[in-house]
Design a protein around this motif. Structure first.
Motif, mmCIF file in Angstrom:
data_model
loop_
_atom_site.group_PDB
_atom_site.id
_atom_site.type_symbol
_atom_site.label_atom_id
_atom_site.label_comp_id
_atom_site.label_asym_id
_atom_site.label_seq_id
_atom_site.Cartn_x
_atom_site.Cartn_y
_atom_site.Cartn_z
ATOM 1 N N ARG A 101 -2.172 -1.853 -6.112
ATOM 2 C CA ARG A 101 -3.252 -2.786 -5.831
ATOM 3 C C ARG A 101 -2.654 -4.195 -5.813
ATOM 4 O O ARG A 101 -1.540 -4.410 -6.296
ATOM 5 N N GLN A 102 -3.397 -5.132 -5.285
ATOM 6 C CA GLN A 102 -2.929 -6.519 -5.305
ATOM 7 C C GLN A 102 -2.648 -6.963 -6.741
ATOM 8 O O GLN A 102 -1.645 -7.642 -6.996
ATOM 9 N N ASP A 142 -1.670 -5.142 -9.213
ATOM 10 C CA ASP A 142 -0.433 -4.513 -9.688
ATOM 11 C C ASP A 142 0.788 -5.302 -9.219
ATOM 12 O O ASP A 142 1.717 -5.550 -9.997
ATOM 13 N N LEU A 149 0.820 -1.208 0.000
ATOM 14 C CA LEU A 149 0.000 0.000 0.000
ATOM 15 C C LEU A 149 0.856 1.261 0.000
ATOM 16 O O LEU A 149 0.481 2.271 -0.610
ATOM 17 N N GLN A 162 -3.599 -12.279 -9.072
ATOM 18 C CA GLN A 162 -3.991 -11.489 -7.905
ATOM 19 C C GLN A 162 -4.410 -12.378 -6.745
ATOM 20 O O GLN A 162 -4.212 -12.020 -5.586
#
Length: 127
Positions: free
Chosen positions: A54-55, A57, A49, A66
């Motif tokens: 994002r997960q 990414d 974070l 993901q």
């Protein structure tokens, strides 16, 4: 690793039980649901974070999906040390610095405990 010595099958290191004499065995306590693991997982998630990822990414950077990132961050799947290194490289975070910080954060929480299992007393002296 699953080779035998003197007819005795060896276990993988993470499943080994070692004799302590008097029939006692020692095993590592399960750490999946400990405060130590919660701190580790929180640190991993905050690292992602902090990079504003994002997960999905992070998963792209790792060449994985993901769902893996989600499972790791939720504690459903564990990372081995090589996977952790790759994870941190994908986040552009220094592996040693991360581990040093984690070590400092875990310090106040003590050490994960070893469990000693008492069994039948052995007739032969420990070697």
């Amino acid at each position: 690793m699953g080779e035998s010595i003197a007819g005795e099958k060896m276990r993988l290191p993470n499943t080994a039980r070692h004799e302590l004499g008097s029939g006692a065995e020692i095993t590592m306590a399960k750490t999946l649901h400990t405060r130590h693991n919660e701190i580790f997982l929180e640190k991993l998630q905050l690292a992602r974070l902090g990079k504003r990822l994002r997960q999905a990414d992070l998963a792209d950077r790792l060449g994985r999906d993901q769902a893996l990132v989600s499972k790791v961050e939720s504690g459903e799947r564990r990372l081995d040390v090589i996977e952790l290194r790759d994870w941190l490289l994908a986040l552009e975070i220094d592996f040693i610095k991360f581990l040093s910080e984690l070590h400092a954060e875990l310090g106040p929480h003590g050490m994960s405990q070893l469990r000693v299992l008492r069994g039948k007393t052995s007739d032969s002296p420990p070697s």
